[in-house]
Design a protein around this motif. Structure first.
Motif, mmCIF file in Angstrom:
data_model
loop_
_atom_site.group_PDB
_atom_site.id
_atom_site.type_symbol
_atom_site.label_atom_id
_atom_site.label_comp_id
_atom_site.label_asym_id
_atom_site.label_seq_id
_atom_site.Cartn_x
_atom_site.Cartn_y
_atom_site.Cartn_z
ATOM 1 N N ASP A 1 5.453 -9.043 7.505
ATOM 2 C CA ASP A 1 5.385 -8.157 6.338
ATOM 3 C C ASP A 1 5.860 -6.748 6.722
ATOM 4 O O ASP A 1 6.594 -6.099 5.965
ATOM 5 C CB ASP A 1 3.934 -8.109 5.813
ATOM 6 N N ILE A 2 5.462 -6.307 7.917
ATOM 7 C CA ILE A 2 5.843 -4.954 8.348
ATOM 8 C C ILE A 2 7.360 -4.858 8.539
ATOM 9 O O ILE A 2 8.003 -3.915 8.086
ATOM 10 C CB ILE A 2 5.087 -4.574 9.642
ATOM 11 N N LYS A 3 7.925 -5.891 9.195
ATOM 12 C CA LYS A 3 9.387 -5.902 9.417
ATOM 13 C C LYS A 3 10.123 -5.908 8.076
ATOM 14 O O LYS A 3 11.098 -5.186 7.879
ATOM 15 C CB LYS A 3 9.799 -7.156 10.220
ATOM 16 N N PHE B 1 13.261 -2.831 3.735
ATOM 17 C CA PHE B 1 13.114 -2.424 2.372
ATOM 18 C C PHE B 1 13.138 -0.898 2.176
ATOM 19 O O PHE B 1 13.798 -0.363 1.304
ATOM 20 C CB PHE B 1 11.706 -2.911 2.087
ATOM 21 N N ILE B 2 12.344 -0.235 3.034
ATOM 22 C CA ILE B 2 12.234 1.227 2.951
ATOM 23 C C ILE B 2 13.606 1.852 3.184
ATOM 24 O O ILE B 2 14.041 2.744 2.468
ATOM 25 C CB ILE B 2 11.217 1.737 3.998
ATOM 26 N N LYS B 3 14.299 1.315 4.244
ATOM 27 C CA LYS B 3 15.615 1.862 4.578
ATOM 28 C C LYS B 3 16.587 1.670 3.419
ATOM 29 O O LYS B 3 17.330 2.576 3.048
ATOM 30 C CB LYS B 3 16.155 1.133 5.820
ATOM 31 N N GLU B 4 16.598 0.458 2.873
ATOM 32 C CA GLU B 4 17.589 0.131 1.841
ATOM 33 C C GLU B 4 17.263 0.746 0.492
ATOM 34 O O GLU B 4 18.152 1.135 -0.243
ATOM 35 C CB GLU B 4 17.690 -1.391 1.660
ATOM 36 N N LEU C 1 1.396 4.775 1.789
ATOM 37 C CA LEU C 1 1.113 3.437 2.308
ATOM 38 C C LEU C 1 -0.359 3.070 2.152
ATOM 39 O O LEU C 1 -1.247 3.883 2.424
ATOM 40 C CB LEU C 1 1.478 3.432 3.801
ATOM 41 N N VAL C 2 -0.603 1.835 1.727
ATOM 42 C CA VAL C 2 -1.951 1.275 1.831
ATOM 43 C C VAL C 2 -1.840 0.031 2.704
ATOM 44 O O VAL C 2 -1.038 -0.864 2.425
ATOM 45 C CB VAL C 2 -2.538 0.908 0.448
ATOM 46 N N VAL C 3 -2.584 0.020 3.793
ATOM 47 C CA VAL C 3 -2.631 -1.174 4.633
ATOM 48 C C VAL C 3 -3.857 -1.953 4.182
ATOM 49 O O VAL C 3 -4.988 -1.472 4.282
ATOM 50 C CB VAL C 3 -2.680 -0.796 6.130
ATOM 51 N N SER D 1 2.889 5.008 11.222
ATOM 52 C CA SER D 1 3.878 5.719 12.034
ATOM 53 C C SER D 1 5.114 4.862 12.255
ATOM 54 O O SER D 1 6.215 5.385 12.366
ATOM 55 C CB SER D 1 3.278 6.245 13.349
ATOM 56 N N GLU D 2 4.948 3.539 12.247
ATOM 57 C CA GLU D 2 6.125 2.678 12.374
ATOM 58 C C GLU D 2 6.984 2.732 11.093
ATOM 59 O O GLU D 2 8.215 2.802 11.165
ATOM 60 C CB GLU D 2 5.654 1.239 12.629
ATOM 61 N N LEU D 3 6.331 2.755 9.958
ATOM 62 C CA LEU D 3 7.089 2.768 8.693
ATOM 63 C C LEU D 3 7.488 4.180 8.266
ATOM 64 O O LEU D 3 8.285 4.350 7.351
ATOM 65 C CB LEU D 3 6.259 2.117 7.576
ATOM 66 N N LYS D 4 6.893 5.164 8.925
ATOM 67 C CA LYS D 4 7.137 6.587 8.590
ATOM 68 C C LYS D 4 6.787 6.881 7.128
ATOM 69 O O LYS D 4 7.525 7.572 6.418
ATOM 70 C CB LYS D 4 8.580 6.985 8.909
ATOM 71 N N ILE D 5 5.664 6.357 6.716
ATOM 72 C CA ILE D 5 5.137 6.628 5.367
ATOM 73 C C ILE D 5 3.684 7.060 5.542
ATOM 74 O O ILE D 5 2.934 6.396 6.269
ATOM 75 C CB ILE D 5 5.197 5.373 4.472
#
Ligand code: ATP
Ligand code: MG
Length: 263
Positions: free
Chosen positions: A167-169, A174-177, A188-190, A210-214
């Motif tokens: 899901d993270i990958k 998605f975020i990039k595109e 972000l909500v985890v 921090s990985e998603l930068k959100i």
């Protein structure tokens, strides 16, 4: 109490299905309305509508599907639920039709139809923006046209991710595109962290953030009570001391303070 001059629209989105978008949209709406804010909840997940069942099948005259098909005005789709739930603020919902024929009908719409649907989403704020403080769009996962339309028509995105590598990958791509292209502010909500311990859940959340930068809005542990109460009982109203209720309240507080800062 602070009230907006114009509604702030949040789209609740995810890469994959089942991450908790509808649970989050509904419970956040309930808590904000309980706190006196005027809230509109719109089910834009026309491929797998669930808010109708989560709201225990209220009488519906027109669906959001009918509005998007130019068959009624948006206000005619609204169901007033504030009294039923005993909420201080307004709480209205526009629901997607769960009938299988209606779901089939939403598949394979033309680009032209989707463009018209986007215009109609944007028009919701123009006509009703002053009546509501918050509008939540609950969406289909991934890059369905209807979800992209919702992302474009909103002020903020809440991305719901589960702590699962796949899901993270997917969310990263998605975020990039998409998010980076439309430049809508995202949070972000985890959800469903595999630990009931709140500080460990936040650690999970911070790492993914921090990985998603959100920026992280909240980390929500997996609670059996959430699954078992879905469509039956509203934990955020009936169990004020439940840790799930407290977390949803903390998200609602962050959302209201974000609105105050941006006004
Ligand atoms: N924090 C949680 N703890 C336990 N179960 C949860 C939690 N959040 C959501 N769920 C459960 O996960 C399931 C999926 O939730 P939900 O329907 O909100 O996901 P969704 O992202 O809207 O799914 P879809 O993409 O299919 O619309 C439901 O059974 C719900 O009760
Ligand atoms: Mg859903």
């Amino acid at each position: 109490m602070y009230t907006c001059l114009n509604a702030t629209i949040y789209t609740i989105h995810s890469h994959r299905g089942g991450s908790g978008k509808s649970v989050l949209s509904l419970n956040l709406s309930l808590v904000l309305a309980k706190n006196g804010y005027n809230v509109l909840l719109v089910d834009l997940d026309m491929r797998a509508p669930s808010l109708y069942y989560m709201l225990r099948e209220p009488p519906v005259r027109y669906w959001i599907n009918d509005y998007l098909e130019d068959e009624c005005g948006f206000e005619e789709t609204l169901i007033d639920l504030a009294d039923e739930f005993g909420l201080k603020g307004k709480f209205k919902a526009s629901l997607a039709n769960p009938d299988i024929d209606a779901i089939k009908e939403t598949l394979g719409k033309s680009r032209r139809w989707e463009m018209n649907a986007l215009k109609k989403l944007i028009r919701i704020r123009k006509t009703l923006g002053e009546e509501y403080d918050y509008i939540f769009f609950d969406t289909s996962p991934g890059i369905q046209y209807s979800s992209i339309n919702a992302l474009i028509a909103s002020d903020n995105i809440i991305l719901v991710v589960v702590p699962d590598r796949v899901d993270i990958k997917g969310a990263l791509a998605f975020i990039k595109e998409i998010y980076d292209t439309i430049k809508t502010k995202s949070y972000l909500v985890v959800n469903k962290t595999p630990t009931p311990d709140i500080s460990q859940a936040i650690e999970f959340g911070e790492k993914i953030s921090s990985e998603l930068k959100i920026p992280l809005l909240a980390a929500v542990p997996y609670y059996n009570d959430v699954v078992l109460s879905n469509g039956v009982e509203y934990l955020v109203l009936s169990r004020p001391d439940h840790p799930f209720t407290r977390i949803i309240e903390s998200i609602a507080d962050k959302i209201t303070s974000l609105s105050q800062r941006s006004s």
